[in-house]
Design a protein around this motif. Structure first.
Motif, PDB file in Angstrom:
ATOM      1  N   THR A 196       6.462   7.301  -2.210  1.00 21.84           N
ATOM      2  CA  THR A 196       6.863   8.634  -1.780  1.00 21.84           C
ATOM      3  C   THR A 196       8.377   8.727  -1.759  1.00 21.84           C
ATOM      4  O   THR A 196       9.046   7.914  -1.098  1.00 21.84           O
ATOM      5  CB  THR A 196       6.304   8.963  -0.379  1.00 21.84           C
ATOM      6  OG1 THR A 196       4.891   8.743  -0.390  1.00 21.84           O
ATOM      7  CG2 THR A 196       6.578  10.427  -0.022  1.00 21.84           C
ATOM      8  N   ASP A 205       0.830  -1.204   0.000  1.00 22.59           N
ATOM      9  CA  ASP A 205       0.000   0.000   0.000  1.00 22.59           C
ATOM     10  C   ASP A 205       0.862   1.252   0.000  1.00 22.59           C
ATOM     11  O   ASP A 205       0.522   2.248  -0.613  1.00 22.59           O
ATOM     12  CB  ASP A 205      -0.903   0.012   1.239  1.00 22.59           C
ATOM     13  CG  ASP A 205      -1.848  -1.168   1.267  1.00 22.59           C
ATOM     14  OD1 ASP A 205      -2.687  -1.258   0.350  1.00 22.59           O
ATOM     15  OD2 ASP A 205      -1.731  -2.013   2.165  1.00 22.59           O
ATOM     16  N   VAL A 206       1.935   1.199   0.767  1.00 23.61           N
ATOM     17  CA  VAL A 206       2.798   2.380   0.896  1.00 23.61           C
ATOM     18  C   VAL A 206       4.259   1.969   0.728  1.00 23.61           C
ATOM     19  O   VAL A 206       4.736   1.033   1.383  1.00 23.61           O
ATOM     20  CB  VAL A 206       2.598   3.067   2.272  1.00 23.61           C
ATOM     21  CG1 VAL A 206       3.623   4.188   2.474  1.00 23.61           C
ATOM     22  CG2 VAL A 206       1.182   3.634   2.378  1.00 23.61           C
ATOM     23  N   ALA A 213       2.376   4.148   8.099  1.00 22.19           N
ATOM     24  CA  ALA A 213       1.534   3.374   7.182  1.00 22.19           C
ATOM     25  C   ALA A 213       1.148   2.033   7.801  1.00 22.19           C
ATOM     26  O   ALA A 213      -0.015   1.617   7.748  1.00 22.19           O
ATOM     27  CB  ALA A 213       2.270   3.160   5.861  1.00 22.19           C
ATOM     28  N   ALA A 222      -1.586  -0.685   6.768  1.00 24.79           N
ATOM     29  CA  ALA A 222      -1.154  -0.897   5.389  1.00 24.79           C
ATOM     30  C   ALA A 222      -0.009  -1.899   5.299  1.00 24.79           C
ATOM     31  O   ALA A 222       0.696  -2.145   6.275  1.00 24.79           O
ATOM     32  CB  ALA A 222      -0.711   0.431   4.788  1.00 24.79           C
ATOM     33  N   LYS A 274       0.317   1.279  -5.622  1.00 25.14           N
ATOM     34  CA  LYS A 274      -0.666   2.258  -5.135  1.00 25.14           C
ATOM     35  C   LYS A 274      -0.045   3.584  -4.742  1.00 25.14           C
ATOM     36  O   LYS A 274      -0.645   4.638  -4.925  1.00 25.14           O
ATOM     37  CB  LYS A 274      -1.388   1.676  -3.909  1.00 25.14           C
ATOM     38  CG  LYS A 274      -2.416   0.629  -4.239  1.00 25.14           C
ATOM     39  CD  LYS A 274      -3.164   0.287  -2.945  1.00 25.14           C
ATOM     40  CE  LYS A 274      -3.896  -1.024  -3.072  1.00 25.14           C
ATOM     41  NZ  LYS A 274      -4.351  -1.489  -1.747  1.00 25.14           N
ATOM     42  N   SER A 275       1.121   3.534  -4.138  1.00 22.55           N
ATOM     43  CA  SER A 275       1.740   4.796  -3.734  1.00 22.55           C
ATOM     44  C   SER A 275       3.240   4.628  -3.648  1.00 22.55           C
ATOM     45  O   SER A 275       3.749   3.526  -3.392  1.00 22.55           O
ATOM     46  CB  SER A 275       1.169   5.297  -2.400  1.00 22.55           C
ATOM     47  OG  SER A 275       1.912   4.809  -1.305  1.00 22.55           O
TER      48      SER A 275
END
Lengths: 377, 82, 303
Positions: free
Chosen positions: A51, A21-22, A66, A71, A48-49
């Motif tokens: 950073t 998820d992260v 997260a 997540a 999904k993501s």
């Protein structure tokens, strides 16, 4: 199906197919390619993501947040980056949050060196993380899905260690597990507890002397108990993929009749495999004990060493004391009443080459009972 | 597995009123029920009732903010005899 | 608990803040404005200690604390996780002291702001590291005594000025930056609500009295904050999409009104006080000037 691919890119592919998820990363040689590739996947809508944070400290902090939110969370780093994460590494395990780091093992400053050894992750051995050291890229991509599974089942974070450059930058034939295989093995994360306005809890509390020790001992005992999960997941993954690496905790090669044994972790163990193959052809009874799982420490592994001479080769120091892996094996052997002759050799620091011939020479020295403590200049 | 997680609102078990040396006493005749005391209390422990402001002494630490912010000065801090 | 004393707040009684703690008062206002659908991310500091000693928690909402300097990236992780998992509504709010915000976590806060995470970061500023026993921070004002800005025969209090955090944060170009205090609850709640109605990073700088740190009477915690605003020491302002607005322009009281009775300032000479008055006036004029420029510019651009 095998394909020719760089180790780092294969890692990114398998991480993507574990459906995180992260993902939050900060580039640091030699793990950078993994981060770059994951960002490319994000740009293409494949994860999904992602950073791109301003430091490794924020990378680990983001995946802590997260994971606390329920997540599946991932980052990659090494060396100075892992050292910068140190404070949060301890907090993450203490908070009992599952997450996976792929650490591209690299030496620590000073002097600055970007090349491989194990000082970075070995220095985090007491942090309450599970640490799995891989011998080749095939093992890395097979280990990442297991790492998520183990972590999410035990609420203990997992560090997958792959040697920087030797593996991260090696282009070779790898059978990268595909999404359908992984999804059959690794279900979506079901958080035991999480930050949820529907069911609010307070996480990351502070503990007074009456309770602090209890939490730390509980984590310690759970890390020890996670050995069971690690073994089981190796079996489960073997069923799915057809590949396995020892019992998940350690791998033995030619150990039963070996007279001299090479013990170590990481990619140098592939060289060791070539060395003992050669030695066996020459009629020498050489074997291998590869420690795959450094934490929890597989103390049972020493049992196979009874009556043997062994070199414990490691790419890390405990400054001012015996080498870490060596001293731990000595303790385990003593406690288990296993009579074996262990010798410590430190080498391969900061990328110093350790060849097949070097390993043969180390084992010959062990056989003769005269072992150099440090290999190479 | 034992994480250091806590249940919501359980601080209410801490009866911080035991800290107090000064206690607020409300003159209910003078109280205009404006709620200034209740708004500014750090401990959320003074309430406006139909009869006027009412401190909850279970939690009141006796800081005296309620007394100080009261526009009609109807709350006096008095030394508590224990 | 029911009846007269029923506590329906999301930040509960029984926390162990000092008597007269303005941080606790501020948190009550903040939580009233934030509401239930949130995740609170707290930095290590006084408020973490006085609200979350295992196993008792003052929080009725999801709360997480990790370490001192990482509240901003933890919050970033929480919000990215919520959004990735399809939760588009839960607000993520950081509560961190000036030590965490102005100093040790500054770089990570800056990173979080620059990346644009949907987080409201609230710095409760009590102008020193109070949790460890009153050491100077970047937020400590000039000349103030702390245990690491001592008053001696050669040096008398902090040698440096307070870090202009509101302006520094605003320089990131984030959509909403504002200052408030724990005493100005209407202003504070309005700002929290407004901030939470905006997507992206938001920052609130909230001045809070610290009884042991400032050396003030606990009953005066609210009064000092009113004085800080009324003397122009701490202006209530908003910087929304880059435009400054001053929420209050009180008739200026002399700075002594605010300084007097605070033990951290008791060594000040009359010269020090006039120097502080000069600094406060200059900063205030700067804000007023900027508000004027911004208002004209806004008009010109028809925004």
């Amino acid at each position: 199906m095998k394909k020719t691919i760089e180790g780092s890119f294969a890692v990114a592919e398998v991480v993507r197919d574990c459906s995180p998820d992260v993902v939050a990363c900060f580039p640091i040689t030699p793990s950078t390619h993994i981060a770059e590739e994951l960002d490319k996947m994000y740009a293409n809508g494949e994860i999904k993501s992602y950073t791109a944070v301003e430091s490794e400290f924020s990378a680990i902090s983001m995946i802590v947040g997260a994971s606390a939110a329920g997540a599946r969370a991932f980052t990659t780093t090494d060396s100075q980056g892992l050292a910068l994460m140190h404070e949060v590494i301890f907090a993450a395990s203490g908070m009992r949050l599952p997450m996976v780091i792929v650490n591209a093992n690299r030496s620590l400053s000073a002097p600055l060196s970007i090349w491989n050894d194990h000082q970075d992750s070995v220095s985090e051995r007491d942090s309450g993380w599970i640490q799995l050291y891989c011998k080749n890229n095939q093992e890395v991509v097979d280990t990442v899905p297991q790492a998520f599974k183990i972590s999410e089942d035990t609420n203990i974070p997992v560090m997958v260690c792959m040697d920087g450059f030797y593996l991260t930058h090696l282009v070779e034939q790898i059978d990268v597990p595909q999404r359908d295989m992984i999804s059959g093995y690794l279900p979506p994360r079901k958080a035991l507890y999480k930050l949820d306005p529907e069911n609010p809890i307070t996480m990351g509390m502070y503990a007074l002397p009456a309770t602090y020790q209890g939490f730390r001992i509980d984590l310690h005992e759970d890390v020890i108990a996670s050995a069971k999960n690690i073994k089981e997941e190796m079996e489960a993954w073997a069923k799915v993929s057809g590949r396995s690496y020892g019992n998940g905790l350690w791998e033995e090669i030619g150990l039963s009749d070996a007279e001299v044994v090479f013990i170590g972790m990481g990619s140098v163990m592939e060289n060791a495999e070539l060395a003992i193959e050669k030695m066996r052809k020459d009629g020498k009874k050489a074997g291998i004990l590869r420690i795959r799982c450094y934490r929890p420490f597989p103390s049972e592994a020493v049992k196979a060493l009874a009556g043997k001479k062994a070199v414990v080769f490691e790419k890390a120091l405990s400054m001012g004391a015996d080498a870490p892996l060596y001293s731990e094996l000595c303790t385990c052997a003593k406690e288990a009443g296993v009579d074996c002759e262990l010798s410590s050799i430190i080498g391969g620091l900061g990328g110093k080459d350790v060849t097949v011939a070097d390993i043969e020479a180390m084992l010959s020295e062990a056989e003769a009972g005269v072992v150099k403590k440090v290999w190479g200049d | 597995m034992k994480p250091a997680n806590g249940k919501p609102g359980t601080s209410m078990e801490n009866k911080t009123g035991s800290w107090r040396t000064q206690m607020p006493v409300v003159d209910k005749e003078k109280c205009i029920k404006c709620g200034q005391c209740a708004m500014n209390c750090p401990d959320g422990c003074i309430f406006v009732t139909p009869n006027g402001a009412q401190p909850n002494y279970e939690y009141c630490k006796g800081c005296g903010i309620c007394s100080q912010v009261c526009p009609v000065k109807c709350i006096k801090m008095v030394t508590e005899e224990k | 608990m029911s009846g007269v004393f029923e506590n329906k707040e999301l930040f509960k009684s029984g926390h162990t803040a000092c008597a007269g703690c303005a941080v606790a008062t501020g948190f009550r206002h903040i939580m009233r404005a934030v509401g239930k659908d949130c995740v609170i991310v707290n930095a290590t500091g006084c408020s973490e200690i006085f609200t979350s000693a295992y196993p008792k928690s003052a929080w009725e909402v999801p709360y997480v604390h990790c370490v001192f300097e990482n509240a901003a990236p933890v919050a970033a992780g929480v919000v990215e996780a919520l959004r990735a998992m399809g939760n588009d509504h839960t607000k993520v709010v950081v509560l961190a002291g000036d030590g965490a915000s102005y100093d040790i976590g500054f770089g990570h806060l800056s990173g979080m702001l620059e990346r644009g995470h949907d987080v409201l970061y609230i710095s409760y500023d009590n102008e020193a590291y109070m949790n460890t026993g009153v050491q100077r921070s970047g937020a400590t004002p000039w000349k103030a005594y702390t245990t690491t800005s001592q008053v001696g025969s050669k040096i008398r209090g902090k040698l440096q000025n307070k870090k202009p955090m509101t302006e520094i944060v605003a320089a990131h170009g984030i959509p909403y930056v504002a200052s408030s205090t724990s005493a100005h609850y209407t202003d504070l709640e309005m700002k929290v609500k407004k901030a939470l109605s905006i997507r992206g990073p938001k920052f609130l700088n909230v001045l809070c009295t610290c009884v042991p740190g400032w050396g003030t009477d606990p009953s005066l915690s609210i009064q000092y904050l009113k004085d800080a605003v009324d003397t122009h020491v701490w202006p209530l302002l908003e910087i929304e999409n880059g435009y400054l607005k001053m929420n209050m322009k009180p008739e200026k009281k002399p700075v002594e009104t605010y300084l007097k009775g605070q033990k951290r300032f008791k060594h000040l000479t009359p010269e020090d006080v006039s120097e502080i008055q000069k600094m406060v006036d200059e900063r205030w004029e700067g804000w007023v000037w900027r508000e004027k420029v911004d208002t004209e510019r806004k008009k010109e651009l028809g925004e």
